[in-house]
Scaffold this motif. Sequence first.
Motif, mmCIF file in Angstrom:
data_model
loop_
_atom_site.group_PDB
_atom_site.id
_atom_site.type_symbol
_atom_site.label_atom_id
_atom_site.label_comp_id
_atom_site.label_asym_id
_atom_site.label_seq_id
_atom_site.Cartn_x
_atom_site.Cartn_y
_atom_site.Cartn_z
ATOM 1 N N ILE A 82 0.866 -1.176 0.000
ATOM 2 C CA ILE A 82 0.000 0.000 0.000
ATOM 3 C C ILE A 82 0.904 1.227 0.000
ATOM 4 O O ILE A 82 1.839 1.316 0.791
ATOM 5 N N ALA A 83 0.661 2.145 -0.911
ATOM 6 C CA ALA A 83 1.479 3.358 -0.949
ATOM 7 C C ALA A 83 0.583 4.564 -0.742
ATOM 8 O O ALA A 83 -0.518 4.630 -1.284
ATOM 9 N N LEU A 84 1.078 5.496 0.064
ATOM 10 C CA LEU A 84 0.318 6.719 0.329
ATOM 11 C C LEU A 84 1.037 7.903 -0.302
ATOM 12 O O LEU A 84 2.243 8.067 -0.145
ATOM 13 N N VAL A 85 0.296 8.723 -1.023
ATOM 14 C CA VAL A 85 0.810 10.020 -1.442
ATOM 15 C C VAL A 85 0.247 11.006 -0.432
ATOM 16 O O VAL A 85 -0.937 11.331 -0.468
ATOM 17 N N GLU A 87 -0.761 14.135 2.141
ATOM 18 C CA GLU A 87 -1.219 15.503 1.960
ATOM 19 C C GLU A 87 -0.011 16.432 1.991
ATOM 20 O O GLU A 87 0.909 16.249 2.783
ATOM 21 N N GLY A 88 0.006 17.405 1.114
ATOM 22 C CA GLY A 88 1.135 18.327 1.065
ATOM 23 C C GLY A 88 2.357 17.702 0.407
ATOM 24 O O GLY A 88 3.443 18.253 0.479
ATOM 25 N N ARG A 89 2.172 16.513 -0.186
ATOM 26 C CA ARG A 89 3.199 15.853 -1.004
ATOM 27 C C ARG A 89 4.378 15.312 -0.239
ATOM 28 O O ARG A 89 4.870 14.241 -0.527
ATOM 29 N N ARG A 90 4.895 16.083 0.732
ATOM 30 C CA ARG A 90 5.997 15.612 1.570
ATOM 31 C C ARG A 90 7.167 15.040 0.773
ATOM 32 O O ARG A 90 7.694 13.984 1.068
ATOM 33 N N ILE A 91 7.553 15.746 -0.268
ATOM 34 C CA ILE A 91 8.778 15.323 -0.952
ATOM 35 C C ILE A 91 9.964 15.875 -0.161
ATOM 36 O O ILE A 91 9.816 16.781 0.646
ATOM 37 N N GLN A 143 4.706 19.777 -10.435
ATOM 38 C CA GLN A 143 5.776 18.802 -10.667
ATOM 39 C C GLN A 143 6.096 18.023 -9.394
ATOM 40 O O GLN A 143 6.382 16.829 -9.429
ATOM 41 N N GLN A 144 6.027 18.725 -8.269
ATOM 42 C CA GLN A 144 6.270 18.033 -7.001
ATOM 43 C C GLN A 144 5.200 16.973 -6.758
ATOM 44 O O GLN A 144 5.493 15.885 -6.264
ATOM 45 N N GLN A 145 3.963 17.303 -7.134
ATOM 46 C CA GLN A 145 2.889 16.316 -6.961
ATOM 47 C C GLN A 145 3.140 15.109 -7.869
ATOM 48 O O GLN A 145 2.939 13.971 -7.464
ATOM 49 N N ARG A 151 6.936 8.559 -6.890
ATOM 50 C CA ARG A 151 7.633 7.920 -5.774
ATOM 51 C C ARG A 151 6.790 6.802 -5.164
ATOM 52 O O ARG A 151 7.300 5.763 -4.765
ATOM 53 N N ALA A 152 5.468 7.041 -5.120
ATOM 54 C CA ALA A 152 4.586 6.005 -4.592
ATOM 55 C C ALA A 152 4.473 4.837 -5.567
ATOM 56 O O ALA A 152 4.470 3.668 -5.178
ATOM 57 N N LEU A 153 4.422 5.156 -6.889
ATOM 58 C CA LEU A 153 4.221 4.105 -7.886
ATOM 59 C C LEU A 153 5.430 3.200 -8.037
ATOM 60 O O LEU A 153 5.297 2.021 -8.352
ATOM 61 N N ILE A 154 6.609 3.766 -7.812
ATOM 62 C CA ILE A 154 7.830 2.983 -8.010
ATOM 63 C C ILE A 154 7.916 1.848 -6.973
ATOM 64 O O ILE A 154 8.656 0.891 -7.148
ATOM 65 N N ALA A 155 7.088 1.947 -5.925
ATOM 66 C CA ALA A 155 7.014 0.850 -4.958
ATOM 67 C C ALA A 155 6.142 -0.287 -5.493
ATOM 68 O O ALA A 155 6.026 -1.326 -4.861
ATOM 69 N N ARG A 156 5.554 -0.077 -6.662
ATOM 70 C CA ARG A 156 4.655 -1.025 -7.301
ATOM 71 C C ARG A 156 3.542 -1.479 -6.339
ATOM 72 O O ARG A 156 3.395 -2.665 -6.006
#
Lengths: 238, 341, 294
Positions: A82-85, A87-91, A143-145, A151-156
């Motif tokens: 499970i991957a979470l994006v 709130e506020g992106r947190r990059i 772009q940050q979003q 970043r979440a998707l790369i965890a598949r």
Amino acid sequence: MGEAVLQVGELDVWFGPLQAVRKLSFALQPGEVVGLVGPNGAGKSTTLLTIMGMNQPTSGSVRLGDRELVGLSPETIAQLGIALVPEGRRIYAEFTVAENLRLGTFGRRQADGLEADLAWVNSLFPIVDEFRDRPAGQLSGGQQQQLAIARALIARPQILLLDEPSLGLAPTIVDGLFDALAEIRKRGVTILMVEQRAQLTAEFADRSLVMRGGEIVLTLAGDEPLDPAQIASAYFGA
Amino acid sequence: MAARRAWELIGPVLLVAAVGFVGSLTSGSMEFQFRSVLVIATIVVALHVFVGNSGVISFGHVSFVVLGAIAAGVATTPAEIKARSLSELFPFLLDLQLSNIESLVLAAVLGGVFAFLVGVPIMRLSGLQAGIATFAVIIITNNVFRNWDRIGPAARALGPIPETTGFLQATIGLVLVIVVAYGYQRTRMARMLRAAREDPAAAQSSGVNIYRQRLLAFTLSGAMAGLSGGLLAHLLGSVTTEVVFLDLTFITLAMLVVGGIGSLWGAVVGALSIAGLNAFLAEAEREVGVFGFDIDLPSGTRLVVLGIIMAAVLLFRPSGLTGGRELSWPFARRGRVAPGG
Amino acid sequence: MTDLIQSLVDGVALGSLYALAALGIGLVFGVMRLINFAYGEVITAAAYTLLLTKDLNVGLRILLAVAVAVALSLVMEFVFRPLRVATPATMLITTFAVSFLLQNVAVLWFGTQGESIGFLSDLNRAFEIGGIRIRWITLVSILVGGAFLAAIAYLLDRTDIGLQMRAAASDFTTARLLGVRATRVIIFAFILSGVLAAVVAMMLAVQRPLATPTFGFFVVIPALVGVVVGGLDRLLSATIGGFVIGFATVMLSDLLPSQSRVFLNSVLFGLVIVVLLVKPNGLFLRGAATAERL
């Protein structure tokens, strides 16, 4: 209805004397896109964070397949798919774009296939590759979003949780974001998204759950025509 | 209701009186230990007035204690001895000759003034920064006292100081600081400070000047620490800067924590129980029969045992023995939770 | 002129030692928000290990010192686990308590007198270049300090675990949400800081060969000062802070007139207070001051 991929049952979350989520139950079918809408303080973000193991519910269960998630640490849940994006992106603003993306790989279950996933993510969000050596803090909000979702998707992940992805973005950028989400959906990723933009979400999602006061007060099917009066009453109470 | 409130004061005072009374029946080194327990508890209550109400940790309070101790000591050591052994002192300090009570007042005043001066800059800090800054204060105070022979004994021992801290003075001193601490806690200012401890943002937005309230508590607490330093000097009969440094900082903080940060009752219970244990272990290190057991501990055991207890309480029961609550009215219905400190 | 160069060289040597200690403190602070007062006792433990292994060969002594320091560091990690959710005040007092406890264990075990460690004392001999006498240990300190700083910089910059540590230090919650194992990262930070403690202990043992219960405490206190002055929130600034304190200590003690040298501690700690007031986030931290996170 087939076998649910995520099953939330009778979830209660308290913050001190305040109950944020009460007796919340819903299920996600494989590949389904579900919206979670409602006014501020309805318990939407709390629900996502509880699924991720950031909050401990006082009672209730969250099941991924037949695995109970309540009590597991966030990193374990992330590695279960499970991957979470958030709130506020947190990059990580001071890290490079490539490093941010690399952080996402620590949530992967299997090592193989990374190349292919990377290629897909790069095709979905070309800026991630284009600006790979830039500090992520120099990217624009949109772009940050994109980076946060990449970043979440790369965890598949099996399930993608999105918390307010369109917050603070210009309308044209939001359109692009939803186009990307449509691509992700085609891949069979199950999506649960919290959104302020109820209209847009309800149209995009297979189903939308309207939350208020920690409870689901209304379920909207995606193909149903929206009745603004009904939504308004769900938002603000009868 | 009034009885219940008063109990928060009467309870600790009764406990202190009982300890004082029992102690006065003992003799020899045990008698001295009892008096030390009372004086150390005075320091802890002083520390509580700031830490308990503000929630800000202070590693620096022993600075005010050492100032009080040296001031009271210098003021009461016979002039001819000072002229001989501490001849580098400033002339006015060589000439200074005060009575016992005057020296205690001086200790309290200096403690308060010092705390105020130190507090003016550092009360702006909180959390980690405040902890480090107050730690810097005790290091600087020690460094200056240890090396500046014009204001104190520097690396030597100061004394003989008249040993006037008997049971009467020790008990009165402790009761006095408890009463002041209680009185302060009931004021509106202290309530604002405690509100700020719980929720700084909310307190600030409702108009509480956190800085000013902290400074006030710090100054009051410093004056009380100065007074206890004076009592300490008159208890020991001689003072060195090393006696009133990191060990004492550690032990008094340990007592506060073990009792439970946040309540006067916690400070008193923590101080008396740990100081009592400390005294017992100190006796045991000197090989004495205690309650029919011959105990002979190697010296140093005392601090190890205290260290273990303190670390264990901090790790497993960070709210301390009392949970940081005031003593509740013993005749209330069961199951009711006393209001928090 | 040669005096000045002499001071500069000595300053760099002490600076690199304090920089290593500061890095050891900073690594743990980064991932746990914990200022470990008891870090000095890890250094002390390594020093006592060198003392107890006096009869063994140097290689083995080094190995054992590192092993003991890392082991003690790991024990601390385990003991401090409940602190992950504690307030800063509780954290500070707890590590202070553990430091005090361990110092007194050392008193109980070895006494307060101090015993001669006898470790590589030949390195105290000096060679001369252009009128400047340089002790070998000065050179070794600078080289070893530089090598370890470079190695850790590489580790943080280039490896997976390094990236995870940096992420955990910068935003712990998000790192966990991404699947970074919190406990593993924290354990790794404690291991690294244990290794650094052993290195510091060895460098010091050559120059100050007396093992006492406060052997490490009086290194960690100035290093801690450096960390706070430099800026806690970044490893680089914390490390530079440590270096600067070491360097400044040597400079001040060489420059101050001899009767005021005893007040060196007051000057250093006075500086700490000033920096905390003027730049609470540290001198060497660029960018906007972040809101107080404590």
